[in-house]
Structure formats: C-alpha cells, structure tokens
Design an enzyme around this catalytic site. Structure first.
Site, mmCIF file in Angstrom:
data_model
loop_
_atom_site.group_PDB
_atom_site.id
_atom_site.type_symbol
_atom_site.label_atom_id
_atom_site.label_comp_id
_atom_site.label_asym_id
_atom_site.label_seq_id
_atom_site.Cartn_x
_atom_site.Cartn_y
_atom_site.Cartn_z
ATOM 1 N N ASP A 56 0.772 -1.217 -0.095
ATOM 2 C CA ASP A 56 -0.237 0.100 -0.297
ATOM 3 C C ASP A 56 0.596 1.104 -0.109
ATOM 4 O OD1 ASP A 56 -2.738 -1.862 -0.060
ATOM 5 O OD2 ASP A 56 -2.478 -1.525 2.239
ATOM 6 N N TYR A 109 7.533 -9.558 7.640
ATOM 7 C CA TYR A 109 7.284 -8.121 7.671
ATOM 8 C C TYR A 109 7.417 -7.501 8.714
ATOM 9 C CZ TYR A 109 3.702 -7.734 3.705
ATOM 10 O OH TYR A 109 3.496 -7.454 2.616
#
Length: 290
Positions: A56, A109
C-alpha cells in the site's frame, strides 16, 4: 531468453503504493518505465513481467520481488543508475521460466511501534496467540475465497539505535524507544498486518483482552466482520521474500548506495524536525511572555 528475479528496496512514503494507478507515482510504474528505457523489456505480456506483493501507499520495502524475461543480461547497477534514489534494485537471481513471485515460501514484515506505554510481556503473549493457522476474516477489508492463513513466527525486539541515529536525533530518541514486531508467513491478506498491529497495541496498553483476541481469530460463521482499524502504513516494512530453490545474490555496491540514499533522506528529516522543534519553542516562549 533468460528469466530473472529482482529484489527491490524503496521508500514507500514517496509512492502511491506499488501497483500502477492512472496519473499517480507508483513503484511498479517507475520500474516498468526504466526497464523499458534500458531495453530489458518491451511488451509486458511477452516479457512475463510479474510482481510478488502490492504494498500500500506509505509501506516501505527491502525485499519485494519482481521477475521478467529478457534477451539482455540484467545488470543491477545499470538499472539503479537510471532509477530515482528512492527505489533501487538490491539483489538478483536466475529463475525458471514458470517462476511466479507471488507464490513465496516465506514473507517477512516488520512493523515499528513508537510508543512508551507498551507492555512487552503482553505483546509477546498476543504474539503466541497469533502463531499458527487461523481464520483471518476479521483482519482484512476484502472478501476473499479463503481467509485462512498461517503465521510461522513472530519476533518482538526493542530496537538498538546506533551511534549515528543517536547523534543526529538526540532529543527524539530520548523520548521514543521503538519496538520491532517481525511477522513471518507464507502469505498475507490485504491490510492483515496493519490490523494485527492494532490488536497488538490494544492488548499491550490494556484496552483489549487476550480472550477477545481468541474470539477474533475464531469467528463464528455468521458473525459480522469486526471493525478493526488499521495502523499507519508509514511504519511497515516488507523486509524479505524467500522462495524454495531460488538464491538471490545481493549487490554490495547497490546495497551501499541505497543505504547512502536513506542516510541522505535522514538529513532532510532532521531539518524538518529542527524546524518543527523551533516552532514549538517559539510558541512556548510566547506562552511565557503572555
């Protein structure tokens, strides 16, 4: 014609996400433009251009992956010389013709938490609950065919700030001691990590119980989807993506170059920090005068 996979680093703050969007600057658009400009690819379909993850807007990367076929030998530093400073190729690997980067063995992540009120013991407790296979329907915005995902591991560590950061931002790091939350899994749903981090924080500040977390990970079939707010994308980094049988070779010069680019951007942030700090001081001086 050879197929090559490239590992990409970028500063997500400067992009409207990874995936191409009309009239917006994206990572994918930059990569395609410069690969075409240098003659590595022409037609995207013929070159079988593929990406691993659509991060994103605001999300950073040290390990997102693209792949494509080219008649030309891929030279990392030639591409980096053409690319802007906020996006660079860090590593490359030869891959088989049918390689699809979205099908990874492991993704990592990292979310960076800047809060002084976090209970680290509770953070580790909630991490244990998330490990394993669960129904993550409450942790995504989109309806998908399957919302079952497996979290292989979660590591929580207090960040060790090196001397450079302490010297450049002494006041900032006196008050903020970041916590790294590293999450490992084969695949993730859209917004899944950022929604997970909201739950982590809520548990660590005593706002949410561990029992409620269990309920969120085991929803009944007809339960309405929970309204979990996502945390900011600016503190999320796609650290790495790994594949079975694929060995990436990092380019030392490329990594050093990207590190220098990051250091240069820190200098700009330092100046912005100093301006805001001076404005705060001026307002405090006004309050004392009045």
């Amino acid at each position: 014609m050879k197929r090559t996979a490239l590992k990409i680093g970028y500063i997500g703050t400067n992009f409207h996400g990874f995936q191409r969007q009309p009239d917006l600057r994206t990572v994918e658009e930059e990569l395609i433009y410069h690969l075409r400009k240098l003659g590595y690819i022409d037609d995207l379909k013929k070159s079988r251009f593929r990406i691993a993850g659509r991060t994103d807007a605001g999300v950073h990367s040290l390990g997102n992956v693209i792949s494509f076929q080219s008649e030309k030998e891929v030279r990392v530093n030639e591409i980096n010389n053409s690319l802007p400073d906020d996006i660079q190729i860090l590593a490359k690997a030869p891959v088989r013709f049918g390689f699809k980067p979205r099908y990874a063995e492991m993704r990592q992540y990292r979310y960076v938490l800047f809060r002084s009120d976090l209970d680290l013991y509770k953070l580790n407790e909630v991490a244990e609950i998330f490990k394993g296979t669960h129904n993550f329907t409450n942790f995504t915005k989109r309806f998908q065919k399957t919302t079952t995902r497996t979290i292989d591991d979660i590591k929580i560590t207090k960040a060790n700030l090196n001397d450079y950061h302490k010297k450049e931002f002494p006041n900032l790091h006196d008050t903020l001691s970041p916590v790294f939350v590293d999450i490992y899994g084969e695949s993730f749903l859209w917004n899944m990590v950022r929604k997970m981090m909201r739950v982590f924080v809520d548990v660590a500040i005593g706002k949410l119980s561990l029992e409620k977390v269990e309920e969120l990970l085991n929803p009944a079939e007809n339960d309405p989807r929970a309204n979990i707010k996502v945390l900011d994308p600016d503190y999320l980094i796609l650290m790495d993506i790994k594949y079975d049988g694929v060995k990436f070779v990092y380019d030392d010069y490329a990594c050093e170059r990207f590190k220098r680019n990051l250091v240069d951007s820190l200098g700009d942030l330092q100046r912005k920090y100093a301006i805001r700090e001076s404005m705060i001081k001026s307002l405090e001086d006004l309050e004392r005068i009045n």
